[in-house]
Structure formats: C-alpha cells, structure tokens
Design a protein around this motif. Structure first.
Motif, PDB file in Angstrom:
ATOM      1  N   ALA A   2       0.836  -1.200   0.000  1.00 43.00           N
ATOM      2  CA  ALA A   2       0.000   0.000   0.000  1.00 43.00           C
ATOM      3  C   ALA A   2       0.871   1.250   0.000  1.00 43.00           C
ATOM      4  O   ALA A   2       1.923   1.300   0.631  1.00 43.00           O
ATOM      5  CB  ALA A   2      -0.913   0.002   1.214  1.00 43.00           C
ATOM      6  N   ASP A   3       0.407   2.229  -0.733  1.00 43.77           N
ATOM      7  CA  ASP A   3       1.076   3.520  -0.778  1.00 43.77           C
ATOM      8  C   ASP A   3       0.805   4.254   0.532  1.00 43.77           C
ATOM      9  O   ASP A   3      -0.334   4.578   0.832  1.00 43.77           O
ATOM     10  CB  ASP A   3       0.536   4.310  -1.968  1.00 43.77           C
ATOM     11  N   LYS A   8      -5.480   4.757   4.228  1.00 47.15           N
ATOM     12  CA  LYS A   8      -6.660   5.306   4.875  1.00 47.15           C
ATOM     13  C   LYS A   8      -6.448   5.401   6.381  1.00 47.15           C
ATOM     14  O   LYS A   8      -5.720   4.611   6.978  1.00 47.15           O
ATOM     15  CB  LYS A   8      -7.891   4.469   4.556  1.00 47.15           C
ATOM     16  N   LEU A   9      -7.087   6.384   6.968  1.00 51.45           N
ATOM     17  CA  LEU A   9      -7.048   6.579   8.412  1.00 51.45           C
ATOM     18  C   LEU A   9      -8.390   6.120   8.963  1.00 51.45           C
ATOM     19  O   LEU A   9      -9.437   6.682   8.612  1.00 51.45           O
ATOM     20  CB  LEU A   9      -6.809   8.049   8.752  1.00 51.45           C
ATOM     21  N   VAL A  10      -8.363   5.083   9.777  1.00 46.96           N
ATOM     22  CA  VAL A  10      -9.590   4.536  10.361  1.00 46.96           C
ATOM     23  C   VAL A  10      -9.514   4.714  11.876  1.00 46.96           C
ATOM     24  O   VAL A  10      -8.846   3.944  12.566  1.00 46.96           O
ATOM     25  CB  VAL A  10      -9.781   3.043  10.014  1.00 46.96           C
ATOM     26  N   ALA A  57      -9.868  11.111   7.502  1.00 44.46           N
ATOM     27  CA  ALA A  57     -10.359  10.006   8.335  1.00 44.46           C
ATOM     28  C   ALA A  57     -11.663   9.438   7.789  1.00 44.46           C
ATOM     29  O   ALA A  57     -12.542  10.170   7.349  1.00 44.46           O
ATOM     30  CB  ALA A  57     -10.559  10.462   9.768  1.00 44.46           C
ATOM     31  N   GLU A  58     -11.748   8.125   7.845  1.00 41.60           N
ATOM     32  CA  GLU A  58     -12.995   7.445   7.525  1.00 41.60           C
ATOM     33  C   GLU A  58     -13.876   7.438   8.770  1.00 41.60           C
ATOM     34  O   GLU A  58     -13.464   7.888   9.838  1.00 41.60           O
ATOM     35  CB  GLU A  58     -12.699   6.023   7.060  1.00 41.60           C
TER      36      GLU A  58
END
Length: 107
Positions: A2-3, A8-10, A57-58
């Motif tokens: 993953a880059d 993603k920020l979870v 953020a998700e």
C-alpha cells in the motif's frame, strides 16, 4: 504494498470498561464512557465529536461490550453518528484484543 501517502485513516473508539474506578458515579451497568462528566455529552459522544471532520479520516470503528450495545447505539444516534462498524466483545479482554479485532475489521 500500500502507498503510505494514500493509506486510509480509520479511527477506533474503544468503549469498553466496567466503570469500577469511578464508583459510585460509574457502575458496571452504566460505566464512565456513558456519563456526561465534562459537559452535556458523554465521554463516548465527546470522543466521536472530536473525530468529526478529521482530515482524511474514515468513519470510526467502535468496539464495545456486548452488554452495552443499546447504550452505545443510542448515544451515537443522539449525536448523529454512524460508525463504520460496531464491534461487540462478548467478554471484556482489555485493550490489546480490542485493538487487534478493530485492526482486522479495518483491514
């Protein structure tokens, strides 16, 4: 791989605990995370509200004790929150297992 720039920020909200350290305010049936100790919102609600609008953020994952599922759902509903998932622990096993199950869910 993953880059990392686009990872993603979870956020994860751990809403477990039996509330024994703040007795008599906090009890096993109504632990501290559901109490409005610092204003009009509970600690759970304040945590959710602090995460709202966090850049990149998700929607947060929430980990809670199965016995408190209705309190968690109601308190989140009151602040217009929709978690990515509500993960219910059948038995509290402390922080590390809760983080592990949240990481598996996020992955």
């Amino acid at each position: 791989m993953a880059d990392p720039i686009h990872a993603k920020l979870v956020p994860v909200i751990l809403s477990g605990g039996s509330g024994t350290r703040l007795w008599p305010l906090s009890r096993e049936s109504h632990p501290k995370q559901f109490l409005p100790l610092l204003g009009e919102h509970s600690l759970l609600q304040q945590t959710w509200l602090r995460l709202r609008g966090l850049p990149g953020a998700e929607s947060p994952l929430v980990v809670a004790n199965e016995e408190h599922r209705f309190m968690v759902a109601e308190q989140l509903r009151q602040v217009g929150a929709t978690p990515a998932a509500l993960i219910l622990e059948p038995v509290g096993r402390n922080t590390a297992p809760a983080i592990a199950v949240a990481a598996l869910q996020a992955h």
